[in-house]
Design an enzyme around this catalytic site. Structure first.
Site, PDB file in Angstrom:
ATOM      1  N   GLU A 196     -11.130 -10.681  -5.596  1.00  8.60           N
ATOM      2  CA  GLU A 196      -9.689 -10.740  -5.326  1.00  8.60           C
ATOM      3  C   GLU A 196      -9.276 -12.084  -4.736  1.00  8.60           C
ATOM      4  O   GLU A 196      -8.095 -12.346  -4.560  1.00  8.60           O
ATOM      5  CB  GLU A 196      -9.238  -9.567  -4.451  1.00  8.60           C
TER       6      GLU A 196
ATOM      7  N   ASN B 176      -4.447  -6.639  -7.310  1.00 10.46           N
ATOM      8  CA  ASN B 176      -3.293  -6.747  -6.398  1.00 10.46           C
ATOM      9  C   ASN B 176      -3.388  -8.015  -5.567  1.00 10.46           C
ATOM     10  O   ASN B 176      -2.434  -8.776  -5.446  1.00 10.46           O
ATOM     11  CB  ASN B 176      -3.226  -5.546  -5.450  1.00 10.46           C
ATOM     12  N   ASP B 177      -4.557  -8.227  -4.989  1.00 10.46           N
ATOM     13  CA  ASP B 177      -4.732  -9.429  -4.183  1.00 10.46           C
ATOM     14  C   ASP B 177      -5.028 -10.641  -5.052  1.00 10.46           C
ATOM     15  O   ASP B 177      -4.619 -11.753  -4.718  1.00 10.46           O
ATOM     16  CB  ASP B 177      -5.861  -9.227  -3.164  1.00 10.46           C
TER      17      ASP B 177
ATOM     18  N   ARG C  28     -10.716   3.582  -0.330  1.00  5.88           N
ATOM     19  CA  ARG C  28     -10.122   2.696   0.685  1.00  5.88           C
ATOM     20  C   ARG C  28     -10.382   3.306   2.066  1.00  5.88           C
ATOM     21  O   ARG C  28      -9.536   4.004   2.614  1.00  5.88           O
ATOM     22  CB  ARG C  28      -8.616   2.552   0.460  1.00  5.88           C
TER      23      ARG C  28
ATOM     24  N   ARG D  88       2.399 -10.358  -1.518  1.00  9.70           N
ATOM     25  CA  ARG D  88       2.647  -9.141  -2.285  1.00  9.70           C
ATOM     26  C   ARG D  88       3.632  -8.198  -1.603  1.00  9.70           C
ATOM     27  O   ARG D  88       4.109  -7.242  -2.201  1.00  9.70           O
ATOM     28  CB  ARG D  88       1.313  -8.418  -2.592  1.00  9.70           C
TER      29      ARG D  88
ATOM     30  N   HIS E 109       0.810  -1.227   0.000  1.00  6.12           N
ATOM     31  CA  HIS E 109       0.000   0.000   0.000  1.00  6.12           C
ATOM     32  C   HIS E 109       0.836   1.267   0.000  1.00  6.12           C
ATOM     33  O   HIS E 109       0.409   2.294  -0.499  1.00  6.12           O
ATOM     34  CB  HIS E 109      -1.032  -0.057   1.127  1.00  6.12           C
TER      35      HIS E 109
ATOM     36  N   ARG F  23     -15.513   1.168  -0.231  1.00  6.68           N
ATOM     37  CA  ARG F  23     -15.175  -0.187   0.183  1.00  6.68           C
ATOM     38  C   ARG F  23     -15.185  -0.253   1.706  1.00  6.68           C
ATOM     39  O   ARG F  23     -14.575   0.575   2.371  1.00  6.68           O
ATOM     40  CB  ARG F  23     -13.797  -0.580  -0.343  1.00  6.68           C
TER      41      ARG F  23
ATOM     42  N   CYS G 139     -10.119  -2.257 -10.099  1.00  6.20           N
ATOM     43  CA  CYS G 139      -9.585  -1.167  -9.274  1.00  6.20           C
ATOM     44  C   CYS G 139      -8.232  -1.506  -8.697  1.00  6.20           C
ATOM     45  O   CYS G 139      -7.659  -0.734  -7.939  1.00  6.20           O
ATOM     46  CB  CYS G 139     -10.564  -0.785  -8.172  1.00  6.20           C
TER      47      CYS G 139
HETATM   48  C1  PEP Z   1      -6.599  -5.081  -4.733  1.00  3.62           C
HETATM   49  O1  PEP Z   1      -6.370  -6.032  -3.989  1.00  3.62           O
HETATM   50  O2  PEP Z   1      -6.353  -5.094  -5.948  1.00  3.62           O
HETATM   51  C2  PEP Z   1      -7.180  -3.846  -4.190  1.00  3.62           C
HETATM   52  C3  PEP Z   1      -7.554  -2.871  -4.980  1.00  3.62           C
HETATM   53  O3  PEP Z   1      -7.278  -3.749  -2.841  1.00  3.62           O
HETATM   54  P1  PEP Z   1      -6.026  -3.399  -1.886  1.00  3.62           P
HETATM   55  O4  PEP Z   1      -4.848  -3.052  -2.767  1.00  3.62           O
HETATM   56  O5  PEP Z   1      -6.427  -2.250  -1.033  1.00  3.62           O
HETATM   57  O6  PEP Z   1      -5.835  -4.663  -1.132  1.00  3.62           O
HETATM   58 MG    MG Z   2      -7.218  -6.055  -2.023  1.00  4.58          MG
END
Ligand code: PEP
Ligand code: MG
Length: 569
Positions: free
Chosen positions: A430, A453-454, A295, A464, A188, A331, A501
């Protein structure tokens, strides 16, 4: 000296290093030898003076930011609080407390008391007391200042790690670049750096043991190269690279206000990812069609107390009003993994990313979840609210969350509190298990957004955050495109909105493939809008479809990237 890392937010910087080591003292009960009272009292007086001088200096530096200077003026008042000081002095004189223990014990007592107050403004004073306590102890222990929220000059921040709570309060105006020993491209902190347009390199092995404060450094966050103490020739080379980067940036930025349409005229909705209601994050909102990801957990960071319903209501209302009538996808809390809260102790887990995170945590702490839902629903009458649930793994998760949502709505109705009737309820895709059953999922929700991302973390089984295995985190893996293709197709067939996203939505190459897979809504951090629009202006749907078909049949992530660079750029 040359160092190398993983570049996660492009840009080039030359400047001096600021080493960030958060100060978290662990002060235990401790008594002084008899006869030390006078010395300790004198030392306390000198300590307060030193703390005051430090804060007065900061106030001078903050001449152009009177709002921030006010905070330090308030801290100086706390430093002279008669009740606190009397108790510290009594403890030293009558109980023989050692000075650090006296400060810790008395300040902590008042912090606890303030945290219990009903009034939010009084509760927030606990944070101020904590800051003053830490400042006194830091000066006493002769530890150098370390605070990212007020930086007096532009610096390159170097740290072992930066937590989202550090970046959330960081003085972005004065950060030239960020260097860390750990972290991944979708940690993040990297996401915040990217959306603020700050060059960042992560995963630099043994960084802190090789540098000293205020050393001069040259950073190229397009290649991952860092030079400590660069010579004149290096500086010239980095300055030239910086100019070239700025020229390219100027060209890209000219696309910011361009219509988001492909070369053959297909409109793509551009969404904005935000972590707060700050002006900085809103700066490009005029060029976006919706907030694709709010977020909300960032509102909870850097606080000594969980924000209550009213505070959350005000924050959500502000964002909804600014965006109305465009949708805001709020979210619900996604705490856990790399996002921890000072105001909420989470049990230590072996694998926090696979643990009690996000929706699971909300289920185990229903009062926190319900407070957030109440605040969001009450704010919904001020705009166009879409509510999105993170880390959904099964239909049970969706149904359980919906039951809670319905019960919160019933409670608001029984209290004659109004909320919009058309709030859409959606999920993040995710966790692979929910992606694979997209046909059933789509029937159960109003919309979904792919969190790449997840999704990549769980599909490829790669943490990650772990810099040492970053090469295994392959978001261009053909499996990612096959799985996302299935999800996009399924949602499109069922007429349910689908967006992305995760960071791939703001990566021009990945976004082109997603469009080829049928995606028409991309949400991203502010800094990605112009590069994505530039890509759109050069892309036709038939080209995107051809790329999407091809990448699903290539063997590896590297093959996919190479193909896309040749085919699309
Ligand atoms: C993701 O996982 O792609 C996402 C947008 O959520 P975060 O990065 O906040 O886990
Ligand atoms: Mg995520």
């Amino acid at each position: 000296m040359n160092l190398k890392g993983n570049p996660v937010s492009p840009g080039i910087a030359i400047g001096s290093l600021y080493i960030y080591k958060p100060f978290n003292p662990d002060v235990r009960e401790c008594f002084s030898q008899p006869g030390m009272v006078e010395k300790n009292l004198k030392c306390f007086k000198g300590l307060k003076q030193a703390a005051e001088n430090e804060m007065l200096d900061i106030c001078v530096q903050l001449n152009d930011h009177p709002d921030k200077a006010l905070i330090f003026n308030a801290h100086i008042k706390i430093l002279h609080d008669p009740a606190i000081n009397e108790e510290i002095e009594e403890g030293i004189a009558e109980e023989n407390w050692r000075l650090d223990w006296a400060i810790e014990k008395v300040y902590s007592k008042y912090i606890r008391l303030l945290k219990k107050a009903r009034d939010l403004i009084i509760r927030e004073r606990a944070d101020d007391l904590t800051d003053v306590k830490k400042r006194l102890l830091r000066i006493l222990y002769k530890v150098d200042t370390c605070d990212l929220s007020v930086l007096s000059a532009p610096v390159i921040v170097a740290a072992h790690d930066l937590l989202p709570s550090d970046t959330a309060t960081m003085d972005l105006e004065h950060v030239l670049a960020i260097l860390t020993e750990v972290g991944g491209a979708t940690s993040h902190s990297a996401i915040i750096a990217r959306s603020g347009g700050i060059p960042a390199i992560v995963g630099i092995t043994e960084l802190l043991s090789q540098i000293t404060p205020e050393q001069f450094a040259a950073v190229d966050a397009t290649t991952g190269e860092i030079i400590i103490n660069p010579d004149a020739e290096d500086v010239k080379r980095f300055e030239q690279a910086k100019e070239a980067f700025s020229r390219d940036f100027a060209d890209t930025i000219s696309y910011l206000s361009a219509p988001p349409i492909t070369a053959d005229g297909v409109h793509i909705d551009i969404g904005l990812n935000i972590a707060s209601a700050s002006e900085d994050e809103f700066r490009n909102e005029a060029y976006t069609d919706f907030v694709g990801l709010f977020r909300t957990e960032f509102l909870f960071m850097g606080k000594s107390q969980l924000p209550g319903e009213e505070e959350q209501f005000e924050a959500y209302k502000k964002v909804l009003i600014s965006y109305a009538p465009r949708p805001v996808t709020l979210r619900t809390l996604d705490i856990g993994g790399d996002k921890t809260l000072a105001c909420m102790e989470l049990p230590k887990e072996e694998n926090p990313f696979l643990g009690n995170r996000a929706l699971r945590l909300c289920f185990s702490k229903p009062e926190i979840f319900r407070t957030q839902l109440r605040a969001a629903f009450r704010a919904s009458i001020y705009g166009n609210l879409w509510l999105m649930l993170p880390m959904v793994g099964s239909m049970d998760d969706i149904r359980h969350a919906k039951e809670i949502i319905e019960s919160v709505k019933a409670e608001l109705t029984s209290q004659s509190l109004s909320y919009a009737l058309n709030i859409k309820i959606g999920i993040m895709i995710e966790i692979p298990s929910i992606a694979v059953i997209a046909d059933m999922t789509a029937a159960e929700v109003d919309f979904a957004s792919i969190g790449t991302n997840d999704l990549c973390q769980y599909l490829t089984a790669v943490d990650r955050m772990n810099a040492s295995i970053a090469s295994y985190y392959q978001n261009f893996h053909p499996a990612m495109f096959r799985l996302m293709g299935y999800v996009i197709r399924t949602f499109n067939e069922q007429g349910k909105p689908i967006s992305v996203c995760g960071e791939m939505g703001g990566d021009p190459l990945a976004a082109a493939v997603l469009i080829g897979l049928g995606m028409r809504k991309l949400s991203m951090g502010s800094a990605s809008i112009a590069p994505v629009k530039r890509m759109l202006s050069r892309l036709t749907i038939s080209k995107a479809v051809e790329a999407a078909e091809r990448v699903q049949r290539l063997a590896s992530s590297d093959d996919v990237k190479k193909y896309l660079k040749d085919f699309l750029i």
